[in-house]
Scaffold this motif. Structure first.
Motif, mmCIF file in Angstrom:
data_model
loop_
_atom_site.group_PDB
_atom_site.id
_atom_site.type_symbol
_atom_site.label_atom_id
_atom_site.label_comp_id
_atom_site.label_asym_id
_atom_site.label_seq_id
_atom_site.Cartn_x
_atom_site.Cartn_y
_atom_site.Cartn_z
ATOM 1 N N GLN A 116 56.253 6.994 14.693
ATOM 2 C CA GLN A 116 55.969 7.199 13.062
ATOM 3 C C GLN A 116 55.231 6.221 12.828
ATOM 4 O O GLN A 116 54.327 6.069 11.877
ATOM 5 C CB GLN A 116 57.261 7.570 12.486
ATOM 6 C CG GLN A 116 57.865 9.133 12.958
ATOM 7 C CD GLN A 116 59.024 9.352 12.498
ATOM 8 O OE1 GLN A 116 59.862 8.447 11.940
ATOM 9 N NE2 GLN A 116 59.379 10.605 12.379
ATOM 10 N N ALA A 117 56.140 5.027 12.880
ATOM 11 C CA ALA A 117 55.511 3.608 12.339
ATOM 12 C C ALA A 117 53.903 3.341 12.927
ATOM 13 O O ALA A 117 53.092 2.681 12.005
ATOM 14 C CB ALA A 117 56.517 2.373 12.857
ATOM 15 N N SER A 118 53.661 3.593 14.036
ATOM 16 C CA SER A 118 52.465 3.273 14.696
ATOM 17 C C SER A 118 51.477 4.201 13.814
ATOM 18 O O SER A 118 50.332 3.643 13.729
ATOM 19 C CB SER A 118 52.327 3.779 16.327
ATOM 20 O OG SER A 118 51.112 3.531 16.802
ATOM 21 N N GLU B 105 51.814 5.076 10.696
ATOM 22 C CA GLU B 105 51.590 4.715 9.319
ATOM 23 C C GLU B 105 50.816 3.417 9.348
ATOM 24 O O GLU B 105 50.421 2.913 8.201
ATOM 25 C CB GLU B 105 53.226 4.579 9.026
ATOM 26 C CG GLU B 105 53.857 5.890 8.719
ATOM 27 C CD GLU B 105 55.425 5.618 8.366
ATOM 28 O OE1 GLU B 105 55.769 4.743 8.188
ATOM 29 O OE2 GLU B 105 56.097 6.685 8.226
ATOM 30 N N GLU B 106 51.203 2.415 10.445
ATOM 31 C CA GLU B 106 50.647 1.135 10.462
ATOM 32 C C GLU B 106 49.709 0.801 11.583
ATOM 33 O O GLU B 106 49.997 0.172 12.656
ATOM 34 C CB GLU B 106 51.824 0.226 10.211
ATOM 35 C CG GLU B 106 52.537 -0.036 8.868
ATOM 36 C CD GLU B 106 51.561 -0.563 7.805
ATOM 37 O OE1 GLU B 106 50.476 -0.943 8.205
ATOM 38 O OE2 GLU B 106 52.120 -0.547 6.736
ATOM 39 N N PRO B 107 48.725 1.407 11.737
ATOM 40 C CA PRO B 107 47.711 1.321 12.843
ATOM 41 C C PRO B 107 47.480 -0.137 13.341
ATOM 42 O O PRO B 107 47.539 -0.409 14.555
ATOM 43 C CB PRO B 107 46.510 1.849 12.438
ATOM 44 C CG PRO B 107 46.675 2.898 11.318
ATOM 45 C CD PRO B 107 47.980 2.094 10.748
ATOM 46 N N ILE B 108 47.625 -1.099 12.623
ATOM 47 C CA ILE B 108 47.585 -2.679 12.804
ATOM 48 C C ILE B 108 48.514 -2.916 13.886
ATOM 49 O O ILE B 108 48.178 -3.942 14.661
ATOM 50 C CB ILE B 108 47.423 -3.242 11.456
ATOM 51 C CG1 ILE B 108 46.648 -4.458 11.914
ATOM 52 C CG2 ILE B 108 48.678 -3.589 10.757
ATOM 53 C CD1 ILE B 108 46.387 -5.469 10.790
ATOM 54 N N LEU B 109 49.771 -2.439 13.741
ATOM 55 C CA LEU B 109 50.749 -2.521 14.751
ATOM 56 C C LEU B 109 50.918 -1.648 15.864
ATOM 57 O O LEU B 109 52.007 -1.912 16.690
ATOM 58 C CB LEU B 109 52.244 -2.454 13.767
ATOM 59 C CG LEU B 109 52.397 -3.686 12.721
ATOM 60 C CD1 LEU B 109 53.581 -3.464 11.940
ATOM 61 C CD2 LEU B 109 52.207 -4.975 13.218
ATOM 62 N N ALA B 110 50.124 -0.959 15.899
ATOM 63 C CA ALA B 110 50.142 0.062 17.277
ATOM 64 C C ALA B 110 50.187 -0.392 18.452
ATOM 65 O O ALA B 110 50.860 -0.038 19.319
ATOM 66 C CB ALA B 110 48.821 1.161 17.117
#
Length: 269
Positions: free
Chosen positions: A25-27, A29-34
């Motif tokens: 889910q976080a990946s 929501e925040e693709p820069i942290l994928a």
């Protein structure tokens, strides 16, 4: 299974399932942290493997590169499966007790109290194997990296929350039971230079407030509560609240203080 319904006994598999869902889910929501979330969590098959990778990334230094650090952590977890099981129990405890914890992602990736404690578990395994020099190296690295100083010989249970963690010191002969909560600046220290037992023994379910100092080979009873800033120099009975310098009993009987995290001396306030 929602994270909030997990129990300490559910173990690494249940925690791992919830951690992977949160990471995915976080990946999104925040693709820069994928790529970071993939490397730290999603590309691994087991909680144990992800834990080894995360600890190695934090412990690596000029003397111990990340690959070698990971080998050591994996060796410790393979030899002592309790390391991973206790880490999972710690994550459940943090999610339950810390309102700042939104999911298992926060302790696993970012909370230095959790990370320092899991690194200590590896150092403690090294100590128990007679690898004192390596254990001391990890202790030093944990202190440098997280601002937490735990002697490798200290024995610590499961379901532990070390909140904020900065300045926590736990001495060589200290024993911490299960389901204990400690806040920043806590010291479980000695009172002299004796080389025998010289550090506190903390029973299950104890809450120790920020900046409290518990000194000497004394016993803190089950579900006791130590108020912030206190200096404890003598035994504390079970279910008792102590406060002050030196600490003395105050208030009424405590019930599950480590779980409720209620630090008010008068609950009616």
């Amino acid at each position: 299974m929602p994270a909030e319904t997990l129990k300490l006994a559910d173990g690494p598999d249940s925690v791992w399932s919830n951690l992977r869902i949160a990471a995915a889910q976080a990946s999104a929501e925040e693709p820069i942290l994928a790529s970071f979330l993939n490397a730290a969590i999603l590309r691994h098959d087991r909680f144990q493997d992800a834990l080894a990778y995360r600890l190695a990334s934090k412990l690596a230094d000029a003397q111990l590169d990340a690959m070698l650090a990971r080998d050591v952590v994996e060796q410790a977890i393979a030899a002592d499966p309790e390391i991973a099981r206790r880490a999972a129990a710690d994550m459940v405890a943090i999610e339950e007790r810390d309102p700042a914890c939104q999911s298992f992602l926060q302790p696993f990736l970012y909370f230095k109290g959790f990370l320092a404690l899991q690194a200590h578990r590896v150092a403690h395994w090294l100590w128990s194997e007679g690898r004192d020099i390596f254990a001391f190296h990890l202790q030093s690295r944990i202190s440098e990296r997280f601002g937490v100083d735990i002697h490798p010989a200290a024995r610590i249970g499961q379901g532990i929350m070390i909140d904020h963690a900065t300045g926590v010191v736990i001495g060589e002969t200290a024993v911490v039971g299960d389901n204990v909560s400690l806040l920043h600046g806590v010291t479980l220290g000695g009172t002299g230079k004796t080389d025998t037992d010289r550090h506190p023994k903390i029973a299950n379910g104890v809450l120790i407030g920020a900046g409290a100092k518990v000194l000497g080979d004394i016993a803190v009873g089950e579900e006791a509560r130590i108020a912030a800033g206190s200096v404890v120099l003598k035994d504390v009975p079970a279910h008792c609240t102590v406060a002050g310098v030196p600490a003395e009993p105050v208030g009424g009987r405590c019930h599950e203080p480590a779980r409720t995290m209620d630090q008010r001396l008068d609950p009616s306030d």
